[in-house]
Enzyme design. Sequence first.
Site, PDB file in Angstrom:
ATOM      1  N   ASN A  98      32.986  54.306  -6.521  1.00  0.00           N
ATOM      2  CA  ASN A  98      34.448  54.466  -6.459  1.00  0.00           C
ATOM      3  C   ASN A  98      34.970  55.274  -7.627  1.00  0.00           C
ATOM      4  O   ASN A  98      34.365  55.278  -8.705  1.00  0.00           O
ATOM      5  CB  ASN A  98      35.155  53.099  -6.548  1.00  0.00           C
ATOM      6  CG  ASN A  98      34.832  52.185  -5.387  1.00  0.00           C
ATOM      7  OD1 ASN A  98      34.515  52.641  -4.294  1.00  0.00           O
ATOM      8  ND2 ASN A  98      34.909  50.897  -5.630  1.00  0.00           N
ATOM      9  N   ASN A 123      28.283  51.117 -10.872  1.00  0.00           N
ATOM     10  CA  ASN A 123      28.293  50.468 -12.196  1.00  0.00           C
ATOM     11  C   ASN A 123      26.930  49.821 -12.488  1.00  0.00           C
ATOM     12  O   ASN A 123      26.395  49.931 -13.597  1.00  0.00           O
ATOM     13  CB  ASN A 123      29.363  49.367 -12.252  1.00  0.00           C
ATOM     14  CG  ASN A 123      30.777  49.918 -12.117  1.00  0.00           C
ATOM     15  OD1 ASN A 123      31.004  51.101 -12.338  1.00  0.00           O
ATOM     16  ND2 ASN A 123      31.724  49.066 -11.744  1.00  0.00           N
ATOM     17  N   LEU A 148      29.450  32.752 -16.191  1.00  0.00           N
ATOM     18  CA  LEU A 148      30.575  31.934 -16.648  1.00  0.00           C
ATOM     19  C   LEU A 148      31.370  32.634 -17.742  1.00  0.00           C
ATOM     20  O   LEU A 148      31.883  31.990 -18.654  1.00  0.00           O
ATOM     21  CB  LEU A 148      30.045  30.592 -17.182  1.00  0.00           C
ATOM     22  CG  LEU A 148      29.155  29.765 -16.240  1.00  0.00           C
ATOM     23  CD1 LEU A 148      28.577  28.555 -16.956  1.00  0.00           C
ATOM     24  CD2 LEU A 148      29.964  29.319 -15.027  1.00  0.00           C
ATOM     25  N   ASP A 170      29.092  43.670 -13.265  1.00  0.00           N
ATOM     26  CA  ASP A 170      28.148  44.692 -12.797  1.00  0.00           C
ATOM     27  C   ASP A 170      27.164  45.054 -13.909  1.00  0.00           C
ATOM     28  O   ASP A 170      25.975  45.288 -13.652  1.00  0.00           O
ATOM     29  CB  ASP A 170      28.898  45.955 -12.357  1.00  0.00           C
ATOM     30  CG  ASP A 170      29.894  45.657 -11.253  1.00  0.00           C
ATOM     31  OD1 ASP A 170      29.634  44.735 -10.452  1.00  0.00           O
ATOM     32  OD2 ASP A 170      30.946  46.317 -11.201  1.00  0.00           O
TER      33      ASP A 170
HETATM   34  O1  RIB Z   1      33.301  45.330 -10.384  1.00  0.00           O
HETATM   35  C1  RIB Z   1      34.209  46.305 -10.823  1.00  0.00           C
HETATM   36  C2  RIB Z   1      34.379  47.346  -9.775  1.00  0.00           C
HETATM   37  O2  RIB Z   1      34.989  46.773  -8.637  1.00  0.00           O
HETATM   38  C3  RIB Z   1      35.306  48.480 -10.155  1.00  0.00           C
HETATM   39  O3  RIB Z   1      34.631  49.530 -10.810  1.00  0.00           O
HETATM   40  C4  RIB Z   1      35.952  48.886  -8.848  1.00  0.00           C
HETATM   41  O4  RIB Z   1      35.564  50.136  -8.390  1.00  0.00           O
HETATM   42  C5  RIB Z   1      35.551  47.783  -7.853  1.00  0.00           C
HETATM   43  O5  RIB Z   1      34.575  48.196  -7.012  1.00  0.00           O
END
Ligand code: RIB
Length: 311
Positions: free
Chosen positions: A11, A43, A219, A250
């Site tokens: 994204n 990510n 957590l 992520d």
């Molecule tokens: O987990 C964070 C991500 O969630 C963001 O980078 C956004 O793009 C959504 O996908």
Amino acid sequence: MRHVFVAGSINMDVVATAERHPKVGETVAGEAVLYFPGGKGANQAVASAKLGIPTTLIGRLGMDAFGKELRAFLAAQGVDLTSVKTTNGTHSGTAIITIANADNTIVVVPGANGLVDARDVKAPSLMKGDVAVSQFEIPLPAITAFFRRARAVGATTILNPAPAKQADKALLELVDILVLNETELGYLTGTELRDSDDPSRFAQAARTLGQGKIVCVTLGKRGVLALVENQPLLVPGREVKAIDTTGAGDCFVGALASQLAIGKPLGDALAYANAAASICVQRMGAAPSMPTADEVAAVLSTRRPGQGRDP
Ligand code: RIB
């Protein structure tokens, strides 16, 4: 060294910062508009690649300016993009994010991510010992096909069921390690959970998902609770001053995958992932906030009050 394969979303994060979040129906004045590469899949892949592990991302971009920018950014981070298709007739995934007091709200519009299918996950050649990672921002049938392939060759599968949605049993049975936060755990188990709950409540809920898999409940600054063969293992987190938590989960997943790919034991890999995420939350943006291996090593070498060094 083994390889990490991530099938997931890519994204452009369009971020507005403000002093506080608006209430429903309210308008507040913002401070800045920022554009950051993001998407849970991207990510996680960046986190793993920046830690020095060969990492392939499987996904889709639209044929637009964001798509070009995202591809260039991901390539510069060392992510293998041979399995990222540019798709006609749709836009690149876009997330509209508001950040106030280090907390975020996110609306994701999937665009090309919604077109990832079972054929896309067939191309890359997974091998025994590799780590296959996915999340819930691409269609679930594609994830099922990806994990089926991974299982068939003896790769380890990690699912981060975010954003939370119901998944069928067939998919969950293909998962070796489930990594989720308390909201996702509550959703998947039909339990009311709060981040301030005692870890024993999370362990109790996680047990219902266990059945042969490892469940890791993140957590936040309290760390991570892992259930391994139903036995709880609490790996403490690190207190830092967060400025933006977007992408921290992520970062945790990508770092965990990277460490399992090089054969680290689970406890060490979790401590490493906690340290990586503690760096991520101190920076603005999702993918650009992922730390390098040197940065994580520096954090791990610092003593925490009352504790020794991490492994
Ligand atoms: O987990 C964070 C991500 O969630 C963001 O980078 C956004 O793009 C959504 O996908």
